[in-house]
Enzyme design. Structure first.
Site, PDB file in Angstrom:
ATOM      1  N   HIS A  24       0.871  -1.192   0.000  1.00 34.84           N
ATOM      2  CA  HIS A  24       0.000   0.000   0.000  1.00 34.84           C
ATOM      3  C   HIS A  24       0.903   1.235   0.000  1.00 34.84           C
ATOM      4  CE1 HIS A  24      -3.771   2.200   1.570  1.00 34.84           C
ATOM      5  NE2 HIS A  24      -2.858   3.116   1.277  1.00 34.84           N
ATOM      6  N   HIS A  56       1.616   5.320  -1.666  1.00 37.53           N
ATOM      7  CA  HIS A  56       1.242   6.501  -2.456  1.00 37.53           C
ATOM      8  C   HIS A  56       2.503   7.093  -3.067  1.00 37.53           C
ATOM      9  CE1 HIS A  56      -2.864   6.637  -0.819  1.00 37.53           C
ATOM     10  NE2 HIS A  56      -2.294   6.142   0.270  1.00 37.53           N
ATOM     11  N   LYS A  59      -8.946  -0.270  -5.794  1.00 38.94           N
ATOM     12  CA  LYS A  59      -8.983   0.361  -4.477  1.00 38.94           C
ATOM     13  C   LYS A  59     -10.286   1.128  -4.290  1.00 38.94           C
ATOM     14  CE  LYS A  59      -7.726   2.057  -0.545  1.00 38.94           C
ATOM     15  NZ  LYS A  59      -6.568   2.855  -0.181  1.00 38.94           N
ATOM     16  N   HIS A 101     -10.422   1.149   1.811  1.00 34.47           N
ATOM     17  CA  HIS A 101     -10.182   2.098   2.901  1.00 34.47           C
ATOM     18  C   HIS A 101     -11.422   2.033   3.790  1.00 34.47           C
ATOM     19  CE1 HIS A 101      -8.367   5.915   4.574  1.00 34.47           C
ATOM     20  NE2 HIS A 101      -9.523   5.809   5.207  1.00 34.47           N
ATOM     21  N   HIS A 122      -4.619  -0.805   5.814  1.00 36.89           N
ATOM     22  CA  HIS A 122      -4.069  -0.075   6.973  1.00 36.89           C
ATOM     23  C   HIS A 122      -4.940  -0.169   8.214  1.00 36.89           C
ATOM     24  CE1 HIS A 122      -6.846   2.800   5.296  1.00 36.89           C
ATOM     25  NE2 HIS A 122      -6.032   3.226   4.362  1.00 36.89           N
ATOM     26  N   ASP A 154       1.419   2.507   3.545  1.00 34.06           N
ATOM     27  CA  ASP A 154       0.577   3.700   3.402  1.00 34.06           C
ATOM     28  C   ASP A 154       1.433   4.959   3.507  1.00 34.06           C
ATOM     29  OD1 ASP A 154      -1.654   5.216   2.915  1.00 34.06           O
ATOM     30  OD2 ASP A 154      -2.448   5.067   4.954  1.00 34.06           O
TER      31      ASP A 154
HETATM   32  C1  NCD Z   1      -3.456   9.074   2.152  1.00 32.73           C
HETATM   33  C2  NCD Z   1      -2.994  10.119   1.118  1.00 32.73           C
HETATM   34  O1  NCD Z   1      -2.421  11.132   1.536  1.00 32.73           O
HETATM   35  O2  NCD Z   1      -3.178   9.876  -0.070  1.00 32.73           O
HETATM   36  N1  NCD Z   1      -3.500   9.693   3.443  1.00 32.73           N
HETATM   37  C3  NCD Z   1      -3.445   9.053   4.638  1.00 32.73           C
HETATM   38  O3  NCD Z   1      -3.602   9.724   5.659  1.00 32.73           O
HETATM   39  N2  NCD Z   1      -3.204   7.780   4.726  1.00 32.73           N
HETATM   40  C4  NCD Z   1      -4.760   8.509   1.743  1.00 32.73           C
HETATM   41  C5  NCD Z   1      -5.150   7.296   2.510  1.00 32.73           C
HETATM   42  O4  NCD Z   1      -4.559   6.225   2.354  1.00 32.73           O
HETATM   43  O5  NCD Z   1      -6.069   7.377   3.337  1.00 32.73           O
HETATM   44 ZN    ZN Z   2      -3.255   5.088   1.641  1.00 32.87          ZN
END
Ligand code: NCD
Ligand code: ZN
Length: 335
Positions: free
Chosen positions: A13, A15, A95, A134, A168, A240
C-alpha cells in the site's frame, strides 16, 4: 555486527503521487523494495486503462533501475464486466474509497448499496481481482474503522470468492475480523505498529504523525502487534507512506498522511527485534503478500545492519516520520 537479510520486500500500500513528487519519492521505495501496490488516488483518480498504463510508465520513468515492480490499481467505481476484462492484465487490484473520507477520495463510493455494486464485484471475483478497501465511515473519528466492520461483513458474505483487503487496519475490531471470514485479509503500516493517538495529539500536536485512519488506543496497538509479529498468514506489510509537501503538513489544516517509505524496513527490524520476532519479518514483509496476491517479484536482497541511523530531516520537500531521530537499524546493502 548484527545483520538481518530480507528477500524481495514488498510494500502492499503505497502513495507515489505524480510529477515532481513522484520523481523525488519513487526512487526511495524502488531502492529497498522489490515492488509495491501503487494507490490510484491521483487528481483526477486513475479510472481508465489508459490512465493505468500511462501512470505505470511515469512510475517506471521515475525509478532508476528495472528491479522494481509497480503493481498498479484502479480507483473503484461501478465498472462493467467488459471493461474489467479488458483492464485486468494491467492491474493487480482495485482500491475502494468511501467518498471524501481521506486525501483525494472525493470520487469514491457514497453509498454501499450491495446490489448496485454486485455486477462489478462479481466480475472482480471471477477475474480474481482483489478489492482493497479504505474501511472508514464518516462517524466519530476514533470509531470510523470499527463502524466499518459491518460493511466488511456485508462484502465478505455477499462475495465469498472476492479477495477483500482491509487496508491499513488500526483497531482490535479489524484484527478480529481476520479469522471470521476466509476472504478477508489486511495490510498494516509501520507507523500503526508504533503510534497511538497520544503520539498524535497527547502532547504537542504532531503533524507528521497525523494520517487517516488516525492512530488509536494502546489495546489496538497491541492487537496489531500480535498479528504482525506472528506474521499472521492473512496480514501483509503496506506502508501507506503518503507524502505531502512540508507546507501542507506544517500548516493550519494539516494534510493526512505519514511519510515512511525510506525508513520502513529499518523501523520494522527495530520492532521485530524488540519482540524477538525477527524470524517472522520475512513473511510479514513479503512472503504472505506473494501468496495472497499470487505475485512473484524479481529477486532483491536487502541486508540491514544493527547500527545507528539518523533519519534525514527532509527528503526533497517531504518530512519523514522521526525526522532527525536515531534508529537502531540501517540498510547496509541491496543486491
Ligand atoms: C493518504 C494520502 O495522503 O493519499 N493519506 C493518509 O492519511 N493515509 C490517503 C489514505 O490512504 O487514506
Ligand atoms: Zn493510503
Amino acid at each position: 555486527m548484527k545483520t538481518h537479510t530480507l528477500l524481495m520486500p514488498l510494500d502492499m500500500h503505497l502513495h507515489l503521487r505524480d510529477g515532481v513528487m513522484l520523481e523525488n519519492i519513487a526512487p526511495l521505495t524502488a531502492y529497498s523494495f522489490s515492488g509495491a501496490i501503487i494507490m490510484p488516488n491521483l487528481v483526477p483518480p486513475v479510472t481508465t486503462k489508459e490512465d493505468v498504463i500511462a501512470y505505470r510508465e511515469r512510475v517506471m520513468a521515475a525509478v532508476p533501475n528495472d528491479y522494481f515492480e509497480p503493481y498498479m490499481t484502479l480507483f473503484y467505481q461501478n465498472y462493467d464486466r467488459a471493461f474489467l476484462n479488458d483492464v485486468a492484465e494491467e492491474i493487480t487490484a482495485i482500491k475502494l474509497y468511501p467518498a471524501g473520507i481521506t486525501t483525494n477520495s472525493e470520487g469514491g463510493v457514497s453509498s454501499f448499496d450491495i446490489e448496485e455494486m454486485r455486477p462489478t464485484l462479481e466480475a472482480m471475483s471471477e477475474l480474481d481481482i482483489p478489492l482493497c478497501v479504505h474501511g472508514e465511515t464518516d462517524g466519530f473519528v476514533m470509531d470510523r474503522e470499527a463502524e466499518f466492520m459491518s460493511i466488511y461483513e456485508l462484502l465478505a458474505k455477499n462475495f465469498p470468492k472476492l479477495k477483500i483487503i482491509m487496508e491499513h487496519i488500526t483497531t482490535k475490531e479489524a484484527v478480529a475480523m481476520l479469522d471470521k471470514y476466509e476472504n478477508l485479509y489486511a495490510t498494516i503500516t509501520v507507523h500503526h505498529l508504533l503510534l497511538t493517538l497520544d503520539d498524535v495529539i497527547g502532547g504537542m500536536m504532531m503533524p507528521h504523525h497525523f494520517c487517516k485512519p488516525i492512530a488509536k488506543r494502546p489495546e489496538d496497538l497491541d492487537a496489531l502487534l500480535s498479528v504482525a509479529l506472528e506474521a499472521h498468514p492473512k496480514v501483509m506489510f503496506g506502508s501507506d507512506s503518503a507524502p505531502h509537501p512540508r507546507e501542507k503538513k506544517e500548516a493550519c489544516g494539516c494534510a493526512a498522511g505519514v511519510f515512511t517509505a525510506p525508513i520502513a524496513l529499518q523501523l520494522l527490524c527495530e520492532i521485530f527485534e524488540q519482540f524477538d520476532k525477527l524470524d517472522n519479518l520475512q513473511d510479514f514483509v513479503s512472503d504472505n503478500a506473494q501468496r495472497i496476491y499470487g505475485i512473484c517479484p524479481e529477486f532483491k536482497e536487502v541486508t540491514l545492519e544493527r547500527r545507528p541511523f539518523v533519519v534525514p530531516e527532509i527528503y526533497g520537500n517531504v518530512v519523514p516520520l522521526y525526522a532527525g531521530e536515531t534508529l537502531n537499524w540501517a540498510i547496509e546493502s541491496v543486491e
